[in-house]
Design a protein around this motif. Structure first.
Motif, PDB file in Angstrom:
ATOM      1  N   TYR A  34       0.840  -1.196   0.000  1.00 47.91           N
ATOM      2  CA  TYR A  34       0.000   0.000   0.000  1.00 47.91           C
ATOM      3  C   TYR A  34       0.883   1.256   0.000  1.00 47.91           C
ATOM      4  O   TYR A  34       1.926   1.286   0.652  1.00 47.91           O
ATOM      5  CB  TYR A  34      -0.909   0.015   1.235  1.00 47.91           C
ATOM      6  CG  TYR A  34      -1.741  -1.227   1.386  1.00 47.91           C
ATOM      7  CD1 TYR A  34      -1.403  -2.211   2.313  1.00 47.91           C
ATOM      8  CD2 TYR A  34      -2.872  -1.427   0.585  1.00 47.91           C
ATOM      9  CE1 TYR A  34      -2.163  -3.354   2.451  1.00 47.91           C
ATOM     10  CE2 TYR A  34      -3.629  -2.572   0.719  1.00 47.91           C
ATOM     11  CZ  TYR A  34      -3.274  -3.532   1.653  1.00 47.91           C
ATOM     12  OH  TYR A  34      -4.027  -4.679   1.770  1.00 47.91           O
ATOM     13  N   TRP A  35       0.386   2.265  -0.705  1.00 49.83           N
ATOM     14  CA  TRP A  35       1.149   3.497  -0.862  1.00 49.83           C
ATOM     15  C   TRP A  35       0.281   4.715  -0.580  1.00 49.83           C
ATOM     16  O   TRP A  35      -0.915   4.733  -0.915  1.00 49.83           O
ATOM     17  CB  TRP A  35       1.683   3.599  -2.303  1.00 49.83           C
ATOM     18  CG  TRP A  35       2.722   2.562  -2.589  1.00 49.83           C
ATOM     19  CD1 TRP A  35       2.521   1.269  -2.975  1.00 49.83           C
ATOM     20  CD2 TRP A  35       4.140   2.731  -2.480  1.00 49.83           C
ATOM     21  NE1 TRP A  35       3.732   0.622  -3.112  1.00 49.83           N
ATOM     22  CE2 TRP A  35       4.734   1.486  -2.822  1.00 49.83           C
ATOM     23  CE3 TRP A  35       4.961   3.795  -2.142  1.00 49.83           C
ATOM     24  CZ2 TRP A  35       6.125   1.293  -2.818  1.00 49.83           C
ATOM     25  CZ3 TRP A  35       6.338   3.605  -2.148  1.00 49.83           C
ATOM     26  CH2 TRP A  35       6.897   2.374  -2.488  1.00 49.83           C
ATOM     27  N   GLY A  36       0.911   5.721   0.034  1.00 47.72           N
ATOM     28  CA  GLY A  36       0.256   6.999   0.198  1.00 47.72           C
ATOM     29  C   GLY A  36       0.410   7.854  -1.049  1.00 47.72           C
ATOM     30  O   GLY A  36       1.080   7.452  -2.010  1.00 47.72           O
ATOM     31  N   GLN A  37      -0.171   9.037  -1.005  1.00 47.28           N
ATOM     32  CA  GLN A  37      -0.194   9.887  -2.189  1.00 47.28           C
ATOM     33  C   GLN A  37       1.066  10.721  -2.353  1.00 47.28           C
ATOM     34  O   GLN A  37       1.279  11.295  -3.408  1.00 47.28           O
ATOM     35  CB  GLN A  37      -1.422  10.824  -2.139  1.00 47.28           C
ATOM     36  CG  GLN A  37      -1.223  12.112  -1.368  1.00 47.28           C
ATOM     37  CD  GLN A  37      -1.086  11.921   0.128  1.00 47.28           C
ATOM     38  OE1 GLN A  37      -1.209  10.825   0.659  1.00 47.28           O
ATOM     39  NE2 GLN A  37      -0.810  13.007   0.836  1.00 47.28           N
ATOM     40  N   GLY A  38       1.879  10.799  -1.327  1.00 49.72           N
ATOM     41  CA  GLY A  38       3.113  11.558  -1.426  1.00 49.72           C
ATOM     42  C   GLY A  38       2.988  12.973  -0.899  1.00 49.72           C
ATOM     43  O   GLY A  38       1.917  13.579  -0.937  1.00 49.72           O
ATOM     44  N   THR A  39       4.100  13.484  -0.403  1.00 56.18           N
ATOM     45  CA  THR A  39       4.166  14.872   0.056  1.00 56.18           C
ATOM     46  C   THR A  39       5.470  15.468  -0.489  1.00 56.18           C
ATOM     47  O   THR A  39       6.524  14.843  -0.424  1.00 56.18           O
ATOM     48  CB  THR A  39       4.075  14.970   1.589  1.00 56.18           C
ATOM     49  OG1 THR A  39       4.038  16.342   1.988  1.00 56.18           O
ATOM     50  CG2 THR A  39       5.244  14.292   2.285  1.00 56.18           C
ATOM     51  N   LEU A  40       5.371  16.657  -1.041  1.00 56.98           N
ATOM     52  CA  LEU A  40       6.511  17.268  -1.722  1.00 56.98           C
ATOM     53  C   LEU A  40       7.394  18.021  -0.738  1.00 56.98           C
ATOM     54  O   LEU A  40       6.914  18.870   0.023  1.00 56.98           O
ATOM     55  CB  LEU A  40       6.018  18.225  -2.812  1.00 56.98           C
ATOM     56  CG  LEU A  40       7.084  19.041  -3.540  1.00 56.98           C
ATOM     57  CD1 LEU A  40       8.044  18.124  -4.306  1.00 56.98           C
ATOM     58  CD2 LEU A  40       6.415  20.044  -4.499  1.00 56.98           C
ATOM     59  N   VAL A  41       8.671  17.723  -0.808  1.00 56.14           N
ATOM     60  CA  VAL A  41       9.682  18.445  -0.040  1.00 56.14           C
ATOM     61  C   VAL A  41      10.578  19.178  -1.037  1.00 56.14           C
ATOM     62  O   VAL A  41      11.159  18.542  -1.926  1.00 56.14           O
ATOM     63  CB  VAL A  41      10.511  17.495   0.837  1.00 56.14           C
ATOM     64  CG1 VAL A  41      11.661  18.253   1.504  1.00 56.14           C
ATOM     65  CG2 VAL A  41       9.635  16.829   1.889  1.00 56.14           C
TER      66      VAL A  41
END
Length: 124
Positions: free
Chosen positions: A113-120
């Motif tokens: 399972y994967w989350g949608q991501g957060t940009l750094v």
């Protein structure tokens, strides 16, 4: 299963940032949790992973001594502490969950399972 990553943003080089990933509809205590990232124009790469009970971690060589992974099973949340960030740490950071095996894997294929991501974004 939902994995919601947060905490990304714009940060100056040398500073710190903490990412969080909250899970729902997941038996969190039975899941190995991982963080991956994808920099612009590059493949998704492993960053860090942590065992079900938090007693064991695995950190990519590229961020060893700089990033720390932890988890709070009571809050169904995994964290990634980014210290002394560099412009090359700019990426979308994804959290992932691994069910069915206690192996603290560093492989993209090892996670279900994967989350949608957060940009750094790290500015120099």
């Amino acid at each position: 299963v939902q994995l919601q990553a947060s905490g990304g943003g714009l940060v100056q080089a040398g500073n710190s940032l903490r990412l969080s990933c909250a899970s729902s509809r997941l038996d969190f205590r039975s899941a190995v949790m991982g963080w991956f990232r994808r920099a612009p124009g590059k493949e998704r790469e492993f960053v860090a992973a942590i065992s079900r009970d938090g007693s064991s971690t695995r950190i990519a060589d590229s961020v060893k001594g700089q990033f720390t992974i932890s988890r709070d099973n009571a809050k169904n949340t995994v964290y990634l502490q980014l210290d002394r960030v560099k412009p090359e740490d700019t990426a979308v950071y994804y959290c992932a969950a691994r069910r069915g095996s206690p192996v603290v894997s560093g492989a993209v294929s090892g996670y279900n399972y994967w989350g949608q991501g957060t940009l750094v974004t790290v500015s120099s």
